[in-house]
Motif scaffolding. Sequence first.
Motif, mmCIF file in Angstrom:
data_model
loop_
_atom_site.group_PDB
_atom_site.id
_atom_site.type_symbol
_atom_site.label_atom_id
_atom_site.label_comp_id
_atom_site.label_asym_id
_atom_site.label_seq_id
_atom_site.Cartn_x
_atom_site.Cartn_y
_atom_site.Cartn_z
ATOM 1 N N LYS A 6 -1.675 41.693 -5.260
ATOM 2 C CA LYS A 6 -2.561 40.713 -4.823
ATOM 3 C C LYS A 6 -3.683 40.190 -5.540
ATOM 4 C CE LYS A 6 -3.869 41.384 -0.376
ATOM 5 N NZ LYS A 6 -4.505 42.031 0.760
ATOM 6 N N VAL A 7 -4.030 39.004 -5.458
ATOM 7 C CA VAL A 7 -4.945 38.455 -6.393
ATOM 8 C C VAL A 7 -6.364 38.219 -5.472
ATOM 9 C CG1 VAL A 7 -5.653 36.186 -7.670
ATOM 10 C CG2 VAL A 7 -3.288 37.152 -7.616
ATOM 11 N N LEU A 8 -7.640 38.527 -6.142
ATOM 12 C CA LEU A 8 -8.605 38.016 -5.731
ATOM 13 C C LEU A 8 -9.234 36.746 -6.168
ATOM 14 C CD1 LEU A 8 -11.529 38.801 -3.980
ATOM 15 C CD2 LEU A 8 -12.146 39.954 -6.351
ATOM 16 N N VAL A 9 -9.767 35.801 -5.511
ATOM 17 C CA VAL A 9 -10.305 34.763 -6.043
ATOM 18 C C VAL A 9 -11.841 34.652 -5.523
ATOM 19 C CG1 VAL A 9 -10.305 32.213 -5.899
ATOM 20 C CG2 VAL A 9 -8.209 33.446 -5.729
ATOM 21 N N THR A 10 -12.719 34.603 -6.494
ATOM 22 C CA THR A 10 -14.120 34.659 -6.503
ATOM 23 C C THR A 10 -14.440 32.972 -6.129
ATOM 24 O OG1 THR A 10 -15.115 34.568 -8.640
ATOM 25 C CG2 THR A 10 -14.368 36.754 -7.595
ATOM 26 N N GLY A 11 -15.856 32.827 -5.801
ATOM 27 C CA GLY A 11 -16.244 31.375 -5.447
ATOM 28 C C GLY A 11 -15.171 30.643 -4.777
ATOM 29 N N ALA A 12 -14.474 31.404 -3.750
ATOM 30 C CA ALA A 12 -13.349 30.882 -3.010
ATOM 31 C C ALA A 12 -13.242 29.784 -2.217
ATOM 32 C CB ALA A 12 -12.811 31.823 -2.138
ATOM 33 N N THR A 13 -14.479 28.929 -2.067
ATOM 34 C CA THR A 13 -14.870 27.520 -1.413
ATOM 35 C C THR A 13 -15.007 26.486 -2.254
ATOM 36 O OG1 THR A 13 -17.051 28.321 -0.786
ATOM 37 C CG2 THR A 13 -15.024 28.745 0.837
ATOM 38 N N GLY A 14 -15.263 26.946 -3.689
ATOM 39 C CA GLY A 14 -15.370 25.955 -4.615
ATOM 40 C C GLY A 14 -14.120 24.982 -4.901
ATOM 41 N N TYR A 15 -14.688 24.050 -5.798
ATOM 42 C CA TYR A 15 -13.737 23.096 -6.099
ATOM 43 C C TYR A 15 -12.334 23.663 -6.872
ATOM 44 C CZ TYR A 15 -16.641 19.111 -5.743
ATOM 45 O OH TYR A 15 -17.441 17.944 -4.948
ATOM 46 N N THR A 16 -12.379 24.503 -7.764
ATOM 47 C CA THR A 16 -11.347 24.876 -8.496
ATOM 48 C C THR A 16 -10.542 26.043 -7.512
ATOM 49 O OG1 THR A 16 -12.393 26.650 -9.677
ATOM 50 C CG2 THR A 16 -12.090 24.495 -10.758
ATOM 51 N N ALA A 17 -11.310 26.947 -6.950
ATOM 52 C CA ALA A 17 -10.732 28.001 -5.984
ATOM 53 C C ALA A 17 -9.910 27.188 -4.823
ATOM 54 C CB ALA A 17 -11.869 28.942 -5.607
ATOM 55 N N SER A 18 -10.421 26.210 -4.310
ATOM 56 C CA SER A 18 -9.716 25.367 -3.350
ATOM 57 C C SER A 18 -8.556 24.995 -3.708
ATOM 58 C CB SER A 18 -10.743 24.391 -2.690
ATOM 59 O OG SER A 18 -10.788 23.477 -3.663
ATOM 60 N N GLN A 19 -8.260 24.742 -5.140
ATOM 61 C CA GLN A 19 -6.788 24.366 -5.456
ATOM 62 C C GLN A 19 -5.949 25.641 -5.966
ATOM 63 O OE1 GLN A 19 -6.008 21.186 -5.551
ATOM 64 N NE2 GLN A 19 -7.986 20.495 -4.840
ATOM 65 N N VAL A 20 -6.803 26.839 -6.426
ATOM 66 C CA VAL A 20 -6.006 27.753 -6.768
ATOM 67 C C VAL A 20 -5.411 28.570 -5.687
ATOM 68 C CG1 VAL A 20 -6.250 30.242 -7.697
ATOM 69 C CG2 VAL A 20 -7.335 28.164 -8.660
ATOM 70 N N ILE A 21 -6.100 28.654 -4.598
ATOM 71 C CA ILE A 21 -5.537 29.549 -3.475
ATOM 72 C C ILE A 21 -4.475 28.896 -2.817
ATOM 73 C CG2 ILE A 21 -6.077 30.115 -0.976
ATOM 74 C CD1 ILE A 21 -9.007 30.767 -2.192
ATOM 75 N N PRO A 22 -4.379 27.532 -2.282
ATOM 76 C CA PRO A 22 -3.013 27.065 -1.945
ATOM 77 C C PRO A 22 -2.024 27.215 -3.008
ATOM 78 C CG PRO A 22 -4.843 25.569 -1.274
ATOM 79 C CD PRO A 22 -5.423 26.359 -2.421
ATOM 80 N N GLY A 23 -2.223 27.089 -4.086
ATOM 81 C CA GLY A 23 -1.207 27.049 -5.195
ATOM 82 C C GLY A 23 -0.617 28.369 -5.310
ATOM 83 N N LEU A 24 -1.486 29.727 -4.842
ATOM 84 C CA LEU A 24 -0.891 31.005 -4.991
ATOM 85 C C LEU A 24 -0.302 31.255 -3.912
ATOM 86 C CD1 LEU A 24 -4.013 32.736 -6.105
ATOM 87 C CD2 LEU A 24 -1.878 32.596 -7.525
#
Length: 291
Positions: A6-24
Motif C-alpha cells: 500500500k502507498v501513502l500519499v500525503t498532501g492528498a488533495t493538492g495538485y500533484t497528489a490529485s494526479q498521483v492517486i488516480p494513477g496508482l
Amino acid sequence: MEYQGKVLVTGATGYTASQVIPGLRERGVAVRALVHKIDERSAKLEQLGVEVVQGDLLDFHAVSRALQGIRSVYYIYPILTPGILTGTAYFIQAAREAGVRNVVNMSQISARRDAKSNAAQDHWMAERMLDLSGLEVTHIRPTFFAEWLIYSDSIKAQDKVVLPFGEGRYAPIAAEDQGRVIVSLLLDSAKHASKIYPLFGPVEYKVQELADILSEELGRPIVYDAISIETYQQQAAALGYHPHFIQHISNVAQDCRDGLFAGTNTAVQDITGREPMGIREFIRKNRSYFE
C-alpha cells in the motif's frame, strides 16, 4: 510485475497528489491518503477506493498511525507552512518504525545549501535528513508549476498575469506530468533510489511570452504585469499570506530573475516514456480557469 503493498500519499488533495492517486489506482495499487480535513475533496478520494485518514505532518502520532502497513510514500510538505524539518524528523522516525521501504520526496528546484529562501534551504536540509534515514529515497525538484498561471484569478478577472519574475525564464511543468513521474518512481523504486531529478516542462519562456501565448489561445489580450518583488511583498501581506510564504516567494522570484529556474531536460520522458505537456496544451485543458 504487480506491485505488492500500500502507498501513502500525503498532501492528498493538492495538485500533484490529485494526479498521483488516480494513477496508482488505475494500476490497481492500494492507496491511503493523508488529509488535513475531511470534506468533499476527501470524499472524492474515497469514491476512487482510497482509504482516507486525517492528520497533520507536525503530529508525530498521527503520522505514525498513517504509516502503519505502508510500503511506499509520496511525501510532500506544504510550502505555505513552516516546520518541514520537524515534520520530516517525525516522518523519518515513524517510517522506520513502520517498516516503510521507499519514499518519493517533493522538493523544489531552488533547494540548496545557500538558498536565501528559508523554505528552499529547509527543503535542501530535509533532503539530507531523508538521505541519512536508511530509507530508499528519490527526490524530485520541479521548476515552477504550469499551475502558477491559475493560482490567482488575475487572468480571469483582469486579463493580467501578475508575477514578480521580471525577465526570468523557466519551463513550466504541469502537475499532471509530475504525477506520472511520481507514480513511476514509486512503483520502480530500486531503479531510482538515491537520485535527484530536476523536472522541467518542454520549453522555457519569459512570462511575457507566456502572456502572449495566453492571448493567442484565449482570443483576448493578456498583459504581463511585471510587478517588483517589493510590490509583491506589500500585496501578499495585504492579502494575509504567512510571512514564511512571502519570504520564500520573494527570494525564489529573485532566483528566477537570476536564472536559477531556467533550462529544461528529458527527465519526464526518460522516466515515464512520454514527453511533458506543452503550455498550449495546458491552457486548452484548463481553459475554464481562465474564462
